[in-house]
Design an enzyme around this catalytic site. Structure first.
Site, PDB file in Angstrom:
ATOM      1  N   CYS A  97      37.825  36.269   9.046  1.00  0.00           N
ATOM      2  CA  CYS A  97      36.868  35.068   9.482  1.00  0.00           C
ATOM      3  C   CYS A  97      35.349  35.733  10.042  1.00  0.00           C
ATOM      4  CB  CYS A  97      37.899  35.643  11.546  1.00  0.00           C
ATOM      5  SG  CYS A  97      37.215  34.474  12.262  1.00  0.00           S
ATOM      6  N   GLU A  98      35.127  34.307   9.964  1.00  0.00           N
ATOM      7  CA  GLU A  98      33.960  33.760   9.378  1.00  0.00           C
ATOM      8  C   GLU A  98      33.057  34.490  11.329  1.00  0.00           C
ATOM      9  OE1 GLU A  98      32.770  29.195  10.675  1.00  0.00           O
ATOM     10  OE2 GLU A  98      33.119  29.594   9.410  1.00  0.00           O
ATOM     11  N   HIS A  99      33.485  34.720  12.202  1.00  0.00           N
ATOM     12  CA  HIS A  99      33.134  34.159  13.781  1.00  0.00           C
ATOM     13  C   HIS A  99      33.183  36.116  13.797  1.00  0.00           C
ATOM     14  CE1 HIS A  99      35.477  30.949  15.266  1.00  0.00           C
ATOM     15  NE2 HIS A  99      34.188  30.118  14.448  1.00  0.00           N
ATOM     16  N   HIS A 100      34.330  36.984  13.138  1.00  0.00           N
ATOM     17  CA  HIS A 100      34.136  38.760  13.614  1.00  0.00           C
ATOM     18  C   HIS A 100      34.036  38.952  12.227  1.00  0.00           C
ATOM     19  CE1 HIS A 100      35.427  37.168  17.043  1.00  0.00           C
ATOM     20  NE2 HIS A 100      35.032  37.573  17.616  1.00  0.00           N
ATOM     21  N   GLN A 138      40.479  29.355   9.809  1.00  0.00           N
ATOM     22  CA  GLN A 138      41.492  29.029   8.726  1.00  0.00           C
ATOM     23  C   GLN A 138      41.673  27.435   9.251  1.00  0.00           C
ATOM     24  OE1 GLN A 138      45.708  30.759  10.530  1.00  0.00           O
ATOM     25  NE2 GLN A 138      46.773  28.662   9.646  1.00  0.00           N
ATOM     26  N   HIS A 166      45.657  36.525  12.211  1.00  0.00           N
ATOM     27  CA  HIS A 166      44.592  36.898  12.514  1.00  0.00           C
ATOM     28  C   HIS A 166      44.297  38.304  13.290  1.00  0.00           C
ATOM     29  CE1 HIS A 166      42.874  32.592  11.626  1.00  0.00           C
ATOM     30  NE2 HIS A 166      44.399  32.627  11.711  1.00  0.00           N
ATOM     31  N   CYS A 168      41.386  39.304  14.265  1.00  0.00           N
ATOM     32  CA  CYS A 168      40.801  39.084  15.490  1.00  0.00           C
ATOM     33  C   CYS A 168      41.443  38.898  16.636  1.00  0.00           C
ATOM     34  CB  CYS A 168      39.529  38.262  15.320  1.00  0.00           C
ATOM     35  SG  CYS A 168      40.029  37.046  14.960  1.00  0.00           S
TER      36      CYS A 168
END
Length: 207
Positions: A97-100, A138, A166, A168
């Site tokens: 995940c590019e956020h976490h 995704q 996920h 996250c």
């Protein structure tokens, strides 16, 4: 990153040229994170961890050095007149995940209706891997895969579905375990004809 790259097009994301930190810079960054987490980066169990993390990241994010066009470059045009659906289902993948920057993983299902030929089945699995081994969402990954199919194979139609869990959501935040996220995109005949979409769903067992 420019506007073209943000759009998620295959051309903009394949083999992007950017400055990469040195091995020493990477290892120092890992030591900083270890210390920030509350541990001692010089203790025996952690002293070689920065090098290991750097090597692991080279493998986990190898997709930045790979090209979807290369993966789909070999097209077989002698297919005995076959023009029906080609589908590869349950392709395993893992991404981050590019956020976490924590993992998400699951299965991909890819289908297309040939127009100018077919590619080797292993190439479809490789295509998934090219985009999975990058920092991702995704939704973006789903779009990138179908864009690559359309740009390189020019099929009469294409369909892509991703199912993933996920971390996250399970390791942090709401701690929801066993939740599956499904994304899909259809183009060409699959987008235009409900019957073709129904065939796709039936083949992947979602009907």
């Amino acid at each position: 990153m420019d506007a073209t790259a943000k759009s998620g097009t295959v051309t903009a994301l394949d083999k992007v040229t950017r400055h990469k930190p040195s091995q020493e810079e990477v290892e120092n960054a890992v030591r900083t994170l270890i210390a920030w987490a509350g541990d001692d980066p010089t203790r025996e169990g952690l002293i070689e961890t920065p090098g290991r993390v750097a090597r692991a990241y080279s493998e986990l994010f190898a997709g930045y050095e790979q090209s979807a066009s290369d993966a789909l470059s070999k097209i077989f045009r002698e297919v005995g007149g076959y023009d029906d659906i080609v589908l590869l289902k349950d392709i395993p993948f893992h991404s981050h995940c590019e956020h976490h920057m924590v993992p998400f993983f699951g299965k991909a299902h890819i289908a297309y209706l040939p127009h100018e030929g077919v590619v080797g089945l292993s190439k479809l699995a490789r295509l998934v891997d090219v985009f999975a081994r990058r920092l991702q969402t995704q939704e973006t990954m789903t779009q990138q895969i179908i864009d690559a199919l359309n740009e390189n194979l020019n099929p009469r139609g294409a369909a892509v579905m991703l199912e993933a869990e996920h971390m996250c959501m399970t390791m942090r935040g709401v701690h929801s375990h066993g939740v599956t996220t499904i994304t899909h995109r259809f183009t060409g005949v699959f987008a235009e004809e409900r019957e073709e979409r129904e065939r796709f769903f039936a083949f992947v067992g979602k009907r």
